[in-house]
Design an enzyme around this catalytic site. Structure first.
Site, PDB file in Angstrom:
ATOM      1  N   ASP A   1      -7.424  -5.403  14.278  1.00  0.00           N
ATOM      2  CA  ASP A   1      -7.012  -4.008  14.140  1.00  0.00           C
ATOM      3  C   ASP A   1      -6.868  -3.744  12.818  1.00  0.00           C
ATOM      4  O   ASP A   1      -5.604  -3.645  12.415  1.00  0.00           O
ATOM      5  CB  ASP A   1      -5.957  -3.330  15.080  1.00  0.00           C
ATOM      6  CG  ASP A   1      -5.580  -1.898  15.048  1.00  0.00           C
ATOM      7  OD1 ASP A   1      -6.788  -1.258  14.208  1.00  0.00           O
ATOM      8  OD2 ASP A   1      -4.837  -1.273  15.255  1.00  0.00           O
ATOM      9  N   SER A   2      -7.761  -3.817  11.957  1.00  0.00           N
ATOM     10  CA  SER A   2      -7.582  -3.704  10.482  1.00  0.00           C
ATOM     11  C   SER A   2      -7.798  -2.344  10.005  1.00  0.00           C
ATOM     12  O   SER A   2      -8.742  -1.487  10.391  1.00  0.00           O
ATOM     13  CB  SER A   2      -8.448  -4.798   9.929  1.00  0.00           C
ATOM     14  OG  SER A   2      -9.697  -4.352   9.931  1.00  0.00           O
TER      15      SER A   2
ATOM     16  N   GLY B   1      -2.111 -12.064   8.127  1.00  0.00           N
ATOM     17  CA  GLY B   1      -3.027 -12.741   9.339  1.00  0.00           C
ATOM     18  C   GLY B   1      -3.704 -13.750   8.995  1.00  0.00           C
ATOM     19  O   GLY B   1      -3.752 -14.899  10.025  1.00  0.00           O
TER      20      GLY B   1
ATOM     21  N   ASP C   1      -9.755  -0.523   6.388  1.00  0.00           N
ATOM     22  CA  ASP C   1     -11.230  -0.995   5.909  1.00  0.00           C
ATOM     23  C   ASP C   1     -10.738  -2.081   4.654  1.00  0.00           C
ATOM     24  O   ASP C   1      -9.896  -2.537   4.175  1.00  0.00           O
ATOM     25  CB  ASP C   1     -11.395   0.420   5.036  1.00  0.00           C
ATOM     26  CG  ASP C   1     -11.702   1.564   5.930  1.00  0.00           C
ATOM     27  OD1 ASP C   1     -12.340   1.272   6.928  1.00  0.00           O
ATOM     28  OD2 ASP C   1     -11.289   2.451   5.791  1.00  0.00           O
TER      29      ASP C   1
ATOM     30  N   TYR D   1     -12.185   9.772  11.688  1.00  0.00           N
ATOM     31  CA  TYR D   1     -12.591   8.568  10.798  1.00  0.00           C
ATOM     32  C   TYR D   1     -13.740   9.013  10.074  1.00  0.00           C
ATOM     33  O   TYR D   1     -14.610   9.887  10.552  1.00  0.00           O
ATOM     34  CB  TYR D   1     -12.865   7.460  11.730  1.00  0.00           C
ATOM     35  CG  TYR D   1     -11.605   6.490  12.153  1.00  0.00           C
ATOM     36  CD1 TYR D   1     -10.432   6.914  11.474  1.00  0.00           C
ATOM     37  CD2 TYR D   1     -11.926   5.491  13.092  1.00  0.00           C
ATOM     38  CE1 TYR D   1      -9.290   6.147  12.038  1.00  0.00           C
ATOM     39  CE2 TYR D   1     -10.563   4.779  13.415  1.00  0.00           C
ATOM     40  CZ  TYR D   1      -9.381   5.179  12.950  1.00  0.00           C
ATOM     41  OH  TYR D   1      -8.241   4.611  13.430  1.00  0.00           O
TER      42      TYR D   1
ATOM     43  N   GLN E   1       0.846  -1.212  -0.014  1.00  0.00           N
ATOM     44  CA  GLN E   1      -0.085  -0.005   0.136  1.00  0.00           C
ATOM     45  C   GLN E   1       0.886   1.353   0.119  1.00  0.00           C
ATOM     46  O   GLN E   1       2.104   1.075   0.033  1.00  0.00           O
ATOM     47  CB  GLN E   1      -0.851  -0.005   1.302  1.00  0.00           C
ATOM     48  CG  GLN E   1      -0.219  -0.222   2.512  1.00  0.00           C
ATOM     49  CD  GLN E   1      -0.921  -0.880   3.680  1.00  0.00           C
ATOM     50  OE1 GLN E   1      -2.200  -0.627   3.661  1.00  0.00           O
ATOM     51  NE2 GLN E   1      -0.253  -1.352   4.850  1.00  0.00           N
TER      52      GLN E   1
ATOM     53  N   ASP F   1       0.875  -0.166  13.842  1.00  0.00           N
ATOM     54  CA  ASP F   1       1.218   1.066  14.515  1.00  0.00           C
ATOM     55  C   ASP F   1       1.870   0.887  15.927  1.00  0.00           C
ATOM     56  O   ASP F   1       2.444   1.745  16.343  1.00  0.00           O
ATOM     57  CB  ASP F   1       0.330   2.172  14.407  1.00  0.00           C
ATOM     58  CG  ASP F   1      -0.950   1.777  14.900  1.00  0.00           C
ATOM     59  OD1 ASP F   1      -1.168   1.470  16.157  1.00  0.00           O
ATOM     60  OD2 ASP F   1      -1.934   1.461  14.083  1.00  0.00           O
TER      61      ASP F   1
ATOM     62  N   GLN G   1      -7.826   2.980  20.027  1.00  0.00           N
ATOM     63  CA  GLN G   1      -6.987   1.905  20.427  1.00  0.00           C
ATOM     64  C   GLN G   1      -7.707   1.611  21.811  1.00  0.00           C
ATOM     65  O   GLN G   1      -7.269   0.206  22.099  1.00  0.00           O
ATOM     66  CB  GLN G   1      -5.599   2.502  20.555  1.00  0.00           C
ATOM     67  CG  GLN G   1      -5.249   3.507  19.631  1.00  0.00           C
ATOM     68  CD  GLN G   1      -4.339   3.011  18.618  1.00  0.00           C
ATOM     69  OE1 GLN G   1      -4.575   1.652  18.222  1.00  0.00           O
ATOM     70  NE2 GLN G   1      -3.686   3.530  17.587  1.00  0.00           N
TER      71      GLN G   1
HETATM   72  N1  SPD Z   1     -11.581   4.018   8.155  1.00  0.00           N
HETATM   73  C1  SPD Z   1     -10.324   3.828   8.888  1.00  0.00           C
HETATM   74  C2  SPD Z   1     -10.405   2.637   9.758  1.00  0.00           C
HETATM   75  C3  SPD Z   1      -9.017   2.291  10.309  1.00  0.00           C
HETATM   76  C4  SPD Z   1      -8.788   1.449  11.402  1.00  0.00           C
HETATM   77  N2  SPD Z   1      -7.760   0.766  11.799  1.00  0.00           N
HETATM   78  C5  SPD Z   1      -6.858   2.058  12.380  1.00  0.00           C
HETATM   79  C6  SPD Z   1      -5.564   1.271  12.804  1.00  0.00           C
HETATM   80  C7  SPD Z   1      -5.203   1.999  14.068  1.00  0.00           C
HETATM   81  N3  SPD Z   1      -4.241   1.162  14.838  1.00  0.00           N
END
Ligand code: SPD
Length: 332
Positions: A197-198, A179, A200, A266, A72, A127, A103
């Site tokens: 913790d993904s 994963g 989209d 977000y 990416q 992260d 988080q």
């Molecule tokens: N629309 C964005 C959603 C992001 C979710 N994951 C964020 C990772 C933070 N550790």
């Protein structure tokens, strides 16, 4: 879910794909820095077929990093009002100012719902912010993390030390890889909790929203183990949420609940979580059983919680009527 399928789903919802193709832009002096056209010079605007017809914008002070990993586009910029911002494929993942809301909730909603979690797996989360929060639990013995993109880890260590501090916990083992593949090799019943913790469901995280992945998660959990996955926005993605709830009800024979929180940067300002438990000791997600000791010496976060508390834990499961109707209609 393919990008086009997501866009189609959203179009069926009565909205239109804006054709932005999942890219976002920073415009400086009339020239785009990162893909497409025009919004406001000197601002980052987040556009995606996942939220057609709208774009949240942040004023850019300075671009600190731009790179392309195997998976990416990765970018970090200094914003005027939210501190440093991490962007993957044009979509905001973390800002220094509001990362705590995401988080802390994605971590403490599951881990405060079971007594003495010991083995925790984080999928994604490169992260380090979720690791930082898991480190608050002295009961935890093992923290495995499987992140697909090493560049996310490196960039976080360089630009987001308050998140990446999570990697310094000696209980953490970092696996760089897919994963889905990682979970297939996990012995049955290994983990007390899995946190997904993904990003989209367009791009590298797509499979993390599909049924085979949830089946692997269920297999990796002990009886009465819990999973918490990033589950998008009730304002934008009710169809995606409906699908996830339906799949989870087929797979998880304990509890299945949807919770949400506010994250101003977000899309739509909110994001949700799917919380499920496997058959076994009952889990009542709405009533936390653990209190977090913020002074624990295990605690890599080195500071008080900024967002999470037991009241907001229970409140997170209260849904607006339009979402409650749809999510609860999946309960049967
Ligand atoms: N629309 C964005 C959603 C992001 C979710 N994951 C964020 C990772 C933070 N550790």
């Amino acid at each position: 879910m393919e990008a086009e399928a997501v866009a189609k789903r959203l179009r069926e919802d009565g909205t239109e794909d804006n054709g932005a193709g999942g890219v976002s832009s920073i415009v400086e002096d009339g020239k785009t820095m990162d893909c497409i056209s025009t919004v406001i010079p000197g601002w980052f605007s987040e556009m995606s077929p996942m939220w057609p017809g709208e774009a949240h914008s942040l004023k850019v002070e300075q671009i600190l990093f731009q790179g392309k990993s195997l998976y990416q586009n990765v970018m970090v910029f200094q914003s005027s009002t939210y501190g440093k911002v991490l962007v993957l494929d044009g979509v905001i993942q973390v800002t220094e100012r509001d990362e705590c809301a995401y988080q802390e909730m994605i971590t403490h909603l599951p881990l405060c719902s079971i007594p003495s979690p010991k083995k925790v797996l984080v999928i994604g989360g490169g992260d380090g912010g979720v690791l930082r929060e898991v480190s608050r639990y002295s009961s935890v013995e093992v923290i495995d993390i499987c992140e697909i993109d090493a560049m996310v880890v490196d960039v976080s260590k360089k630009f987001f030390p308050k998140l990446a501090i999570g990697f310094e916990d000696p209980r953490v083992s970092l696996h760089i890889g897919d994963g889905v593949a990682f979970l297939k090799n996990v012995p049955e019943g290994t983990y007390d909790a899995v946190i997904v913790d993904s990003s989209d469901p367009i791009g590298p995280a797509q499979e993390l929203f599909e049924k085979p992945f949830f089946e692997s998660v269920a297999r990796a959990l002990r009886p009465g183990g819990v999973v918490c996955t990033q589950a998008e926005s009730i304002w934008l993605h009710m169809h995606i949420i409906e699908d996830i709830v339906s799949v989870c009800r087929q797979i998880f024979k304990g509890s299945v609940n949807y919770a949400w929180t506010t994250v101003p940067t977000y899309p739509s300002g909110v994001i949700g979580f799917m919380l499920c438990s496997t058959k076994g000791p009952a889990v009542d997600f709405m009533h936390p059983v653990n209190q977090i000791d913020e002074n624990d010496s295990f605690n890599k976060a080195k500071g008080p919680l900024k967002f999470y508390n037991p009241e907001i834990h229970s409140a997170a499961f209260c849904l607006p009527s339009f979402a409650k109707r749809i999510i609860n209609s999946e309960t049967g």
